[in-house]
Design a protein around this motif. Structure first.
Motif, mmCIF file in Angstrom:
data_model
loop_
_atom_site.group_PDB
_atom_site.id
_atom_site.type_symbol
_atom_site.label_atom_id
_atom_site.label_comp_id
_atom_site.label_asym_id
_atom_site.label_seq_id
_atom_site.Cartn_x
_atom_site.Cartn_y
_atom_site.Cartn_z
ATOM 1 N N GLY A 72 0.813 -1.215 0.000
ATOM 2 C CA GLY A 72 0.000 0.000 0.000
ATOM 3 C C GLY A 72 0.843 1.260 0.000
ATOM 4 N N ARG A 73 1.871 1.289 0.817
ATOM 5 C CA ARG A 73 2.734 2.480 0.898
ATOM 6 C C ARG A 73 3.453 2.743 -0.422
ATOM 7 N N GLN A 74 3.924 1.677 -1.054
ATOM 8 C CA GLN A 74 4.689 1.819 -2.298
ATOM 9 C C GLN A 74 3.798 1.786 -3.531
ATOM 10 N N ASN A 75 2.485 1.720 -3.322
ATOM 11 C CA ASN A 75 1.517 1.657 -4.424
ATOM 12 C C ASN A 75 1.819 0.491 -5.370
ATOM 13 N N ILE A 76 2.025 -0.674 -4.783
ATOM 14 C CA ILE A 76 2.245 -1.897 -5.551
ATOM 15 C C ILE A 76 0.936 -2.682 -5.561
ATOM 16 N N SER A 77 0.446 -3.014 -6.739
ATOM 17 C CA SER A 77 -0.800 -3.781 -6.815
ATOM 18 C C SER A 77 -0.589 -5.148 -6.168
ATOM 19 N N LEU A 78 -1.562 -5.572 -5.363
ATOM 20 C CA LEU A 78 -1.419 -6.818 -4.616
ATOM 21 C C LEU A 78 -1.676 -8.033 -5.484
ATOM 22 N N ARG A 79 -2.712 -7.951 -6.311
ATOM 23 C CA ARG A 79 -3.120 -9.119 -7.093
ATOM 24 C C ARG A 79 -2.889 -8.869 -8.575
ATOM 25 N N GLY A 80 -2.648 -9.947 -9.283
ATOM 26 C CA GLY A 80 -2.506 -9.876 -10.727
ATOM 27 C C GLY A 80 -3.701 -10.517 -11.406
ATOM 28 N N HIS A 81 -3.605 -10.686 -12.720
ATOM 29 C CA HIS A 81 -4.686 -11.346 -13.456
ATOM 30 C C HIS A 81 -4.839 -12.788 -12.976
ATOM 31 N N VAL A 82 -3.714 -13.407 -12.651
ATOM 32 C CA VAL A 82 -3.710 -14.748 -12.057
ATOM 33 C C VAL A 82 -3.297 -14.592 -10.599
ATOM 34 N N GLU A 83 -4.135 -15.047 -9.673
ATOM 35 C CA GLU A 83 -3.929 -14.797 -8.247
ATOM 36 C C GLU A 83 -2.568 -15.278 -7.751
ATOM 37 N N ASP A 84 -2.150 -16.450 -8.197
ATOM 38 C CA ASP A 84 -0.895 -17.026 -7.703
ATOM 39 C C ASP A 84 0.335 -16.245 -8.133
ATOM 40 N N ARG A 85 0.191 -15.370 -9.125
ATOM 41 C CA ARG A 85 1.339 -14.606 -9.619
ATOM 42 C C ARG A 85 1.308 -13.152 -9.143
ATOM 43 N N GLY A 86 0.459 -12.844 -8.199
ATOM 44 C CA GLY A 86 0.350 -11.481 -7.703
ATOM 45 C C GLY A 86 1.560 -11.064 -6.888
ATOM 46 N N ASN A 87 1.752 -9.748 -6.759
ATOM 47 C CA ASN A 87 2.891 -9.214 -6.011
ATOM 48 C C ASN A 87 2.836 -9.594 -4.533
ATOM 49 N N PHE A 88 1.635 -9.593 -3.966
ATOM 50 C CA PHE A 88 1.480 -9.890 -2.537
ATOM 51 C C PHE A 88 2.004 -11.281 -2.207
ATOM 52 N N LEU A 89 1.550 -12.291 -2.944
ATOM 53 C CA LEU A 89 1.994 -13.666 -2.678
ATOM 54 C C LEU A 89 3.470 -13.852 -3.031
ATOM 55 N N ALA A 90 3.947 -13.123 -4.038
ATOM 56 C CA ALA A 90 5.365 -13.232 -4.412
ATOM 57 C C ALA A 90 6.263 -12.695 -3.295
ATOM 58 N N ILE A 91 5.894 -11.537 -2.729
ATOM 59 C CA ILE A 91 6.682 -10.960 -1.631
ATOM 60 C C ILE A 91 6.594 -11.844 -0.395
ATOM 61 N N LEU A 92 5.387 -12.358 -0.137
ATOM 62 C CA LEU A 92 5.188 -13.231 1.020
ATOM 63 C C LEU A 92 6.040 -14.500 0.879
ATOM 64 N N GLY A 93 6.128 -15.019 -0.350
ATOM 65 C CA GLY A 93 6.954 -16.195 -0.587
ATOM 66 C C GLY A 93 8.425 -15.936 -0.342
#
Length: 443
Positions: A72-93
């Protein structure tokens, strides 16, 4: 013989009686044990196991919240067109590679209690935004009196969004009084009539827990629905709070004055030429490349700008920016137009003749140095904070994220705009756990 038999029988019955008494006492002793130390040990083990689970669950959720706040602070979208490839899950991984507890949770945890779904993301984003909002509102309540600053704008989904900012006095770390102007969120405006916007503003303040009677001023642009003398928002607010004086945004008022002051034909022609050349270089790859090649020498003077700035009729700051950029890069523009003219660009020749005229150069220098763009003025009350919030809205609610809900967008805007404010993740966890029954325990 009989007496011997009798003695033996009596002895047998005595022994049997002792055994029976012993058997009767055994359950009682077991019962005492169960209600004594043994049960205490079981309860202790269960309590210890529960505490361990709570610590693990809170640890995992805290990391999830921190990743969401970072996005949110860096204005990075959390989800992508495919959920498993979203930024949120990638950073969490990536974080999970250094955190065994999180890695086990993501790999082996109950799918119903991983707390990474879009619905949970929205909930945590809202709670994070509310945490920032609560801090601002508490400071505003401490000041008691405040000013409301509002403006409306369409988002990428063509929904009208009302932005509200609060202006109030606060004390800094040195106990010195400072003026704060803080953005507090967006609300979807279904109607742009003065009555509807007034009701929306009043409901907004009520939801924040602020007393409308403590409003001492209101600042909007000069649109009829906001500034109308009888049916505008300012008039309706003053019917409720007579002390809420209306202030026409000084920056908008200045912009109108500057437009009128630029009625001189030479100045108007100069600005029209600046706009035409800026568009010509902006929308032609050939011309933009020619400008970029010549621009390297004066780029430091242009404050690292790589393009000319266009003028805007309603944005007062864009005028100064456009004139400053054009004047600073004037030699570059002349050189680029000469190269294009030699390359048989007829428009370039016309522009070159226009900017080399005496009237154009004098008008450009005078306009820039006299501050026709609006620099050098100290404006105590403007709606600039609301205007800046719309810039944040356009960065967040882009074409690729146009289906975003109003609550999510407002909460993300709060986190992004107030990126320097800390978020108490433990309090977010408490609120998250208290909202409803969860699949795992957090308390």
């Amino acid at each position: 013989m009989a007496s011997s038999t009798s003695k033996t029988t009596d002895k047998y019955f005595k022994i049997s009686s002792v055994k029976d008494d012993t058997n009767e006492l055994a359950p009682q002793q077991e019962e005492k044990k169960i209600h004594g130390g043994t049960t205490a040990s079981v309860v202790s083990l269960l309590s210890s196991s529960h505490s361990k689970d709570v610590v693990t669950n809170c640890h995992v959720l805290q990391i999830i919240i921190e990743v969401i706040i970072l996005c949110g602070r860096q204005n990075i979208s959390l989800r992508g067109h495919v959920e498993d490839r979203g930024n949120f899950l990638a950073i969490l991984g990536e974080v999970a590679k250094c955190d065994e507890t999180l890695a086990n949770h993501l790999a082996l945890g109950d799918i119903r209690a991983r707390y990474t779904s879009p619905k949970i993301q929205n909930e945590l984003i809202e709670l994070g935004g509310n945490e920032i909002l609560s801090s601002i509102v508490e400071s505003c309540k401490a000041a008691k009196y405040f000013v409301i600053i509002a403006d409306e704008c369409s988002d990428v989904s063509i929904h009208e969004q009302l932005s509200l900012c609060l202006r109030f006095l606060d004390k800094d770390l040195n106990r010195q009084l400072v003026i704060r102007e803080e953005f507090v969120g967006f609300r979807h405006a279904e109607s742009l009539k003065g009555e509807a916007i007034c009701e929306l503003l009043l409901q907004f303040l009520d939801d924040l827990g602020l007393d409308v009677q403590n409003v001492r001023a209101q600042c909007y642009d000069g649109a009829a629905n906001m500034a109308g003398k009888f049916k505008g928002v300012q008039a309706r607010i003053r019917e409720i709070v007579p002390d809420a004086n209306y202030v026409h945004c000084k920056a908008h008022a200045l912009n109108l004055a500057l437009i009128n002051s630029s009625s001189n034909m030479c100045v108007r022609n100069m600005m029209a030429t600046v706009q035409a050349i800026a568009f010509a270089f902006d929308y032609s790859a050939k011309r933009l490349l020619s400008f970029a090649n010549e621009n390297e020498e004066v780029q430091s003077q242009m404050q690292k700008r790589t393009k000319l700035r266009t003028l805007c009729e309603t944005r007062w700051s864009s005028r100064t920016d456009a004139l400053f950029t054009f004047l600073t890069s004037f030699p570059v523009i002349v050189s680029a137009l000469e190269d294009l003219k030699e390359d048989h660009d007829d428009k370039a020749g016309q522009y070159l003749n226009a900017i080399l005229s005496f009237e154009f150069i004098i008008s450009l220098v005078v306009a820039q140095h006299q501050g026709l763009g609006g620099q050098g003025f100290v404006l105590p009350v403007t709606s600039a904070s609301s205007e800046r919030s719309f810039s944040a809205m356009r960065r967040i609610n882009t074409y690729l994220r146009s289906t975003m809900g109003d609550v999510r967008m407002s909460s993300l805007a709060l986190i992004h705009v107030h990126r320097d404010m800390s978020v108490n993740t433990l309090r977010v966890i408490e609120q998250f756990a208290a909202r409803k029954t969860r699949h795992v325990d957090f308390m």
